[in-house]
Design an enzyme around this catalytic site. Structure first.
Site, PDB file in Angstrom:
ATOM      1  N   CYS A  88       0.845  -1.192   0.000  1.00 11.83           N
ATOM      2  CA  CYS A  88       0.000   0.000   0.000  1.00 11.83           C
ATOM      3  C   CYS A  88       0.885   1.249   0.000  1.00 11.83           C
ATOM      4  CB  CYS A  88      -0.985  -0.040   1.170  1.00 11.83           C
ATOM      5  SG  CYS A  88      -2.369   1.122   0.971  1.00 11.83           S
TER       6      CYS A  88
ATOM      7  N   HIS B 138      -3.883  -4.462  -0.358  1.00 12.35           N
ATOM      8  CA  HIS B 138      -3.536  -5.125   0.896  1.00 12.35           C
ATOM      9  C   HIS B 138      -3.638  -6.633   0.704  1.00 12.35           C
ATOM     10  CE1 HIS B 138      -3.484  -1.563   3.553  1.00 12.35           C
ATOM     11  NE2 HIS B 138      -4.390  -1.086   2.707  1.00 12.35           N
TER      12      HIS B 138
ATOM     13  N   GLU C 267      -2.877  -9.020   2.657  1.00 13.59           N
ATOM     14  CA  GLU C 267      -3.329  -9.704   3.867  1.00 13.59           C
ATOM     15  C   GLU C 267      -4.840  -9.595   4.053  1.00 13.59           C
ATOM     16  OE1 GLU C 267      -2.741  -5.477   5.265  1.00 13.59           O
ATOM     17  OE2 GLU C 267      -1.877  -6.804   3.744  1.00 13.59           O
TER      18      GLU C 267
END
Length: 206
Positions: free
Chosen positions: A79, A180, A182
């Site tokens: 990011c 992102h 994750e």
């Protein structure tokens, strides 16, 4: 060991837990010796570009990140962390970045909603070890600024948001993901796993 670089800005806990779920050891650290000794390093980031660079400089971590990148061991910006890899950003004025990838970061311009937020499909631009065994799919974005790489060969994947938007970059052992991973379901975790596999203690639990 994967070092998650703590310079005061970033989703450190969620990235650390994602790495651990993939079977690798993660440490959240601001200690130069721990970062430089790691098999792989992740530079996360949430917030403003200028503030992030100020934090990196004030903590002495700007030179550590550059030294780590020069070592040839895998480095991943996530990011805002991806944007920091570039030469400069126009976010709230002009700010110099880490200069690991040539290019600049600019604000979305157009008659559409900003920030770009939500699930968008990736389009792989060229082959990369990050994409081993993977097909393009959807990942989760939240950003108002996007990177414009100077070299087309550094652009690994894009997404479409009223234009082609840089999603993944890479040169040598330096990589960046605008989204992102994750928080991006199975594909995001698979991309993280492929990054781990580039390190000397890589594992593969997918």
């Amino acid at each position: 060991m994967i070092a998650i670089i703590d310079y005061g800005m970033g989703n450190l806990h969620s990235v650390s837990k994602a790495i651990e779920r993939l079977g690798a050891e993660a440490v959240v650290t601001s200690k130069p010796e721990e970062i430089l000794a790691a098999d792989g390093a992740i530079l996360p980031g949430v917030g403003a570009f200028g503030d992030a660079m100020s934090n990196l400089r004030e903590t002495g971590l700007e030179s550590v990140v550059k030294e780590y990148a020069a070592s040839g061991k895998p480095l991943l910006g996530i990011c805002l962390g991806m944007q920091l890899l570039f030469d400069e950003s126009e976010e709230h004025g002009t700010h110099a970045g880490l200069g690991l990838l040539p290019g600049k970061v600019v604000r979305f311009r157009g008659d559409y909603k900003v920030p770009h937020m939500g699930w968008n499909e990736l389009s792989f631009s060229q082959a990369s070890p990050l994409f081993k065994g993977l097909a393009p799919g959807h990942v989760y974005f939240v950003h108002s600024y996007h990177a414009l790489p100077e070299r087309i060969e550094d652009l690994l994947a894009t997404t479409d948001y009223h234009q082609a938007v840089t999603a993944i970059v890479g040169r040598g052992s330096v990589y960046g993901m605008q989204f992102h991973p994750e928080k991006s379901g199975e594909l995001g975790m698979a991309l993280l796993n492929n990054f781990i596999m580039l390190t000397s203690n890589g594992t593969n639990n997918l």
